[in-house]
Design a protein around this motif. Structure first.
Motif, PDB file in Angstrom:
ATOM      1  N   GLU A 303     -70.389 -28.662 -47.875  1.00  0.00           N
ATOM      2  CA  GLU A 303     -70.050 -30.213 -48.443  1.00  0.00           C
ATOM      3  C   GLU A 303     -68.607 -30.538 -47.809  1.00  0.00           C
ATOM      4  OE1 GLU A 303     -72.134 -32.798 -49.555  1.00  0.00           O
ATOM      5  OE2 GLU A 303     -73.396 -31.927 -50.248  1.00  0.00           O
ATOM      6  N   SER A 304     -68.476 -29.691 -47.677  1.00  0.00           N
ATOM      7  CA  SER A 304     -66.338 -29.236 -46.937  1.00  0.00           C
ATOM      8  C   SER A 304     -66.715 -28.231 -46.711  1.00  0.00           C
ATOM      9  CB  SER A 304     -65.360 -29.197 -48.038  1.00  0.00           C
ATOM     10  OG  SER A 304     -65.347 -27.943 -48.772  1.00  0.00           O
ATOM     11  N   VAL A 305     -65.915 -28.012 -45.197  1.00  0.00           N
ATOM     12  CA  VAL A 305     -65.375 -27.015 -44.595  1.00  0.00           C
ATOM     13  C   VAL A 305     -63.754 -26.509 -44.973  1.00  0.00           C
ATOM     14  CG1 VAL A 305     -65.770 -26.339 -42.722  1.00  0.00           C
ATOM     15  CG2 VAL A 305     -67.235 -27.323 -42.721  1.00  0.00           C
ATOM     16  N   VAL A 306     -63.598 -25.535 -44.634  1.00  0.00           N
ATOM     17  CA  VAL A 306     -61.900 -24.409 -44.118  1.00  0.00           C
ATOM     18  C   VAL A 306     -62.192 -23.340 -43.366  1.00  0.00           C
ATOM     19  CG1 VAL A 306     -62.583 -22.748 -46.509  1.00  0.00           C
ATOM     20  CG2 VAL A 306     -60.128 -23.826 -46.112  1.00  0.00           C
ATOM     21  N   PHE A 307     -60.793 -23.588 -42.564  1.00  0.00           N
ATOM     22  CA  PHE A 307     -60.924 -23.235 -41.666  1.00  0.00           C
ATOM     23  C   PHE A 307     -59.960 -22.247 -42.258  1.00  0.00           C
ATOM     24  CE2 PHE A 307     -62.905 -24.149 -37.697  1.00  0.00           C
ATOM     25  CZ  PHE A 307     -62.889 -23.032 -36.919  1.00  0.00           C
ATOM     26  N   ASN A 308     -59.505 -21.314 -42.105  1.00  0.00           N
ATOM     27  CA  ASN A 308     -58.755 -19.966 -42.468  1.00  0.00           C
ATOM     28  C   ASN A 308     -58.622 -19.348 -41.470  1.00  0.00           C
ATOM     29  OD1 ASN A 308     -56.377 -18.915 -43.532  1.00  0.00           O
ATOM     30  ND2 ASN A 308     -57.868 -17.084 -44.493  1.00  0.00           N
ATOM     31  N   ILE A 309     -57.609 -20.021 -40.539  1.00  0.00           N
ATOM     32  CA  ILE A 309     -56.792 -18.490 -39.041  1.00  0.00           C
ATOM     33  C   ILE A 309     -55.921 -17.667 -39.205  1.00  0.00           C
ATOM     34  CG2 ILE A 309     -56.702 -18.899 -37.358  1.00  0.00           C
ATOM     35  CD1 ILE A 309     -59.107 -19.437 -37.852  1.00  0.00           C
ATOM     36  N   PHE A 310     -54.948 -16.663 -38.800  1.00  0.00           N
ATOM     37  CA  PHE A 310     -53.873 -15.953 -38.954  1.00  0.00           C
ATOM     38  C   PHE A 310     -54.037 -15.274 -37.355  1.00  0.00           C
ATOM     39  CE2 PHE A 310     -51.275 -12.205 -39.498  1.00  0.00           C
ATOM     40  CZ  PHE A 310     -50.483 -12.911 -40.185  1.00  0.00           C
ATOM     41  N   ARG A 340     -55.974 -24.275 -42.482  1.00  0.00           N
ATOM     42  CA  ARG A 340     -54.690 -23.735 -42.645  1.00  0.00           C
ATOM     43  C   ARG A 340     -54.605 -22.732 -41.325  1.00  0.00           C
ATOM     44  NH1 ARG A 340     -54.124 -17.278 -43.255  1.00  0.00           N
ATOM     45  NH2 ARG A 340     -52.057 -17.882 -44.401  1.00  0.00           N
ATOM     46  N   LEU A 341     -52.879 -22.967 -40.973  1.00  0.00           N
ATOM     47  CA  LEU A 341     -53.036 -22.092 -39.441  1.00  0.00           C
ATOM     48  C   LEU A 341     -51.864 -20.904 -39.557  1.00  0.00           C
ATOM     49  CD1 LEU A 341     -53.802 -24.430 -36.610  1.00  0.00           C
ATOM     50  CD2 LEU A 341     -55.368 -22.334 -37.111  1.00  0.00           C
ATOM     51  N   ALA A 342     -52.057 -20.341 -39.355  1.00  0.00           N
ATOM     52  CA  ALA A 342     -50.989 -19.129 -39.950  1.00  0.00           C
ATOM     53  C   ALA A 342     -50.278 -18.295 -39.272  1.00  0.00           C
ATOM     54  CB  ALA A 342     -50.925 -18.526 -41.062  1.00  0.00           C
ATOM     55  N   GLY A 343     -49.362 -17.410 -37.907  1.00  0.00           N
ATOM     56  CA  GLY A 343     -49.380 -16.314 -36.883  1.00  0.00           C
ATOM     57  C   GLY A 343     -49.268 -17.338 -36.048  1.00  0.00           C
ATOM     58  N   THR A 344     -49.457 -16.263 -35.027  1.00  0.00           N
ATOM     59  CA  THR A 344     -49.155 -16.115 -33.186  1.00  0.00           C
ATOM     60  C   THR A 344     -49.146 -18.556 -33.280  1.00  0.00           C
ATOM     61  OG1 THR A 344     -49.990 -13.983 -32.349  1.00  0.00           O
ATOM     62  CG2 THR A 344     -49.812 -16.234 -31.334  1.00  0.00           C
ATOM     63  N   ASN A 345     -48.133 -18.710 -32.701  1.00  0.00           N
ATOM     64  CA  ASN A 345     -48.809 -20.336 -31.840  1.00  0.00           C
ATOM     65  C   ASN A 345     -49.396 -21.322 -33.306  1.00  0.00           C
ATOM     66  OD1 ASN A 345     -47.137 -19.656 -29.954  1.00  0.00           O
ATOM     67  ND2 ASN A 345     -49.169 -19.631 -28.567  1.00  0.00           N
ATOM     68  N   ALA A 346     -48.698 -21.003 -34.284  1.00  0.00           N
ATOM     69  CA  ALA A 346     -49.274 -21.408 -35.684  1.00  0.00           C
ATOM     70  C   ALA A 346     -48.684 -23.140 -35.617  1.00  0.00           C
ATOM     71  CB  ALA A 346     -49.489 -21.370 -37.181  1.00  0.00           C
ATOM     72  N   SER A 359     -57.365 -32.415 -42.431  1.00  0.00           N
ATOM     73  CA  SER A 359     -56.254 -31.981 -43.579  1.00  0.00           C
ATOM     74  C   SER A 359     -55.796 -30.563 -42.998  1.00  0.00           C
ATOM     75  CB  SER A 359     -56.837 -32.059 -44.979  1.00  0.00           C
ATOM     76  OG  SER A 359     -57.275 -33.478 -44.698  1.00  0.00           O
ATOM     77  N   VAL A 360     -54.154 -30.973 -42.521  1.00  0.00           N
ATOM     78  CA  VAL A 360     -53.662 -29.814 -42.383  1.00  0.00           C
ATOM     79  C   VAL A 360     -53.066 -29.734 -44.091  1.00  0.00           C
ATOM     80  CG1 VAL A 360     -52.319 -28.246 -40.810  1.00  0.00           C
ATOM     81  CG2 VAL A 360     -53.372 -30.518 -39.863  1.00  0.00           C
ATOM     82  N   GLU A 361     -53.172 -28.302 -44.168  1.00  0.00           N
ATOM     83  CA  GLU A 361     -52.258 -27.190 -45.293  1.00  0.00           C
ATOM     84  C   GLU A 361     -51.750 -25.907 -45.089  1.00  0.00           C
ATOM     85  OE1 GLU A 361     -52.439 -28.590 -48.457  1.00  0.00           O
ATOM     86  OE2 GLU A 361     -54.086 -30.489 -48.405  1.00  0.00           O
ATOM     87  N   GLU A 362     -50.072 -25.876 -45.298  1.00  0.00           N
ATOM     88  CA  GLU A 362     -49.511 -24.574 -45.015  1.00  0.00           C
ATOM     89  C   GLU A 362     -49.861 -23.489 -45.753  1.00  0.00           C
ATOM     90  OE1 GLU A 362     -46.929 -24.505 -43.354  1.00  0.00           O
ATOM     91  OE2 GLU A 362     -46.436 -26.550 -43.052  1.00  0.00           O
ATOM     92  N   THR A 363     -50.364 -23.413 -46.975  1.00  0.00           N
ATOM     93  CA  THR A 363     -51.189 -22.157 -47.143  1.00  0.00           C
ATOM     94  C   THR A 363     -52.163 -22.649 -47.700  1.00  0.00           C
ATOM     95  OG1 THR A 363     -50.494 -22.844 -49.931  1.00  0.00           O
ATOM     96  CG2 THR A 363     -49.150 -22.484 -48.407  1.00  0.00           C
ATOM     97  N   LEU A 364     -53.439 -20.993 -47.517  1.00  0.00           N
ATOM     98  CA  LEU A 364     -54.032 -20.587 -48.160  1.00  0.00           C
ATOM     99  C   LEU A 364     -55.011 -21.188 -49.398  1.00  0.00           C
ATOM    100  CD1 LEU A 364     -57.509 -19.455 -47.749  1.00  0.00           C
ATOM    101  CD2 LEU A 364     -56.389 -17.419 -47.910  1.00  0.00           C
ATOM    102  N   GLU A 365     -54.011 -20.717 -50.126  1.00  0.00           N
ATOM    103  CA  GLU A 365     -54.068 -21.792 -51.511  1.00  0.00           C
ATOM    104  C   GLU A 365     -54.927 -22.978 -51.647  1.00  0.00           C
ATOM    105  OE1 GLU A 365     -51.687 -19.491 -50.917  1.00  0.00           O
ATOM    106  OE2 GLU A 365     -52.492 -18.267 -51.699  1.00  0.00           O
TER     107      GLU A 365
END
Length: 380
Positions: A303-310, A340-346, A359-365
């Protein structure tokens, strides 16, 4: 890779393990023709990767043509624990007096292979292990020497199998050779049926092979597409993804198994339910990200998707480009996506992302909470 029952039985039969006469059928008429050719009574069995098929109505006995037609009609096309049944195995019914469990797997705690035999076959071995662990006789094997014949005989006799213990020991030895030679993670027969003439027959067959070893076994690798139960499994094979379907509705994509597992835990912590495990791996390019979104959108439970990339090897701008590319191809975004993007070229990646599509969020939480809220709102 999980082989279907009919595939595993083919492998078992080639090594001399007794199996019933059988034919695969994908239509009612094919099933009836197969039953007529084999001779009644027959068992008609759904070919999907789930346990407890009999209890769920996926295995039926037929004494004549009318019953075979009715059974095949009931099973073909049914939804069996979330999987669509497209094929049935029509098999000679075994007139048995007893049912035995035999299996081989890796005991990771001991760091050795383990062979197992139980006189309580025909039921889920997990139930036996929980209710009466002593009913399963185990023997660890030194992989440098393999399973010695005396070890196979010992577990068979200690299981109390009496007159058929020697035959069961032979079957167990053959299973161990199959497990070792094919880089299997698990092989088992449940049940190994005992006939009135004290013959043993493999009435079921399970064989799972390490995906990373398939290049050494081309004859098994050829079965891979057929072994897939549904479109998602076929896509996972095509895209070379490790995709595990779960019971929830929050789709999860990450780069790295540990990162994905962490995301699953946080989804659960915030009251959501993960729909899948999908690791796109390190260094993922735009095309791989596009394929990952295609897979998750194809899962009807999501029903929804979360992308977590470090970003380590993986570059955030590459991932962002892949997300944009995938979503811009669609006339309508099927499910809300939170990134949520973090790390290299985030930072570069966050600037690239089309916020009209995600939607873009700064933190994983924060990303997980947003995805969980989207899924909960869709369920209302």
């Amino acid at each position: 890779m999980k082989l279907h029952e009919h595939q595993a039985k083919g492998v078992f039969a080639d090594t001399g393990i007794p199996t019933p006469s059988s034919q695969l059928a994908s239509s009612v008429e094919e099933a009836v023709d197969a039953a007529d050719a084999i001779g009644y009574p027959v068992a008609i069995k759904a070919q999907v990767h789930v346990g407890g098929r009999g209890k769920a109505g996926g295995i039926k006995l037929a004494e004549n043509e009318d019953e075979a037609r009715s059974a095949a009609s009931d099973i073909l096309g049914m939804d069996l624990k979330g999987l669509h049944v497209e094929d049935v195995l029509v098999e000679e019914a075994v007139d048995f007096t007893d049912e035995i469990y035999v299996g081989v797997t890796m005991d990771r705690g001991a760091g050795k292979p383990v062979v197992m035999v139980s006189a309580r076959g025909g039921v889920d071995i997990e139930e036996v292990a929980a209710e009466d662990p002593d009913a399963i006789v185990r023997e660890h094997v030194d992989p440098a020497f393999g399973l010695h014949p005396y070890q196979a005989r010992r577990v068979a006799f200690e299981a109390g199998l009496g007159a058929v213990a020697t035959d069961v020991a032979r079957v167990l030895s053959t299973l161990y050779e199959l497990w070792e030679d094919n880089d299997a993670t698990e092989v088992e027969i449940n049940p190994l049926m005992v006939t009135a003439d004290e013959d043993v027959v493999a009435a079921d067959a399970v064989m799972n092979v390490d995906d990373d070893a398939l290049f050494r076994h081309p004859e098994i690798a050829e079965m891979e597409s057929e072994a897939a139960d549904d479109d998602l499994e076929q896509k996972a094979n095509e895209y070379d993804f490790d995709y595990v379907r779960l019971d929830g509705n929050v789709g999860i994509i990450g780069n790295g198994a540990g990162l994905v597992m962490t995301t699953l835990d946080i989804v659960d912590y915030y009251g959501g339910a993960p729909a899948n495990f999908l690791d796109i791996g390190g260094g993922a390019k735009a095309e791989r990200v596009t394929n990952a979104l295609d897979m998750v959108f194809s899962d009807e439970n999501v029903e929804s998707v979360v992308f977590n990339i470090f970003g380590g090897i993986t570059r955030g701008d590459e991932v962002a480009a892949g997300i944009n590319e995938a979503l811009e191809q669609l006339d309508e975004i099927p499910k809300p996506v939170t990134v949520r993007l973090a790390g290299t070229n985030a930072e570069e990646g966050q600037e690239i992302l089309n916020t009209d599509l995600v939607s873009v969020e700064e933190t994983l939480e924060a990303a997980v909470q947003h995805a969980v809220e989207n899924a909960q709102e869709a369920d209302r």
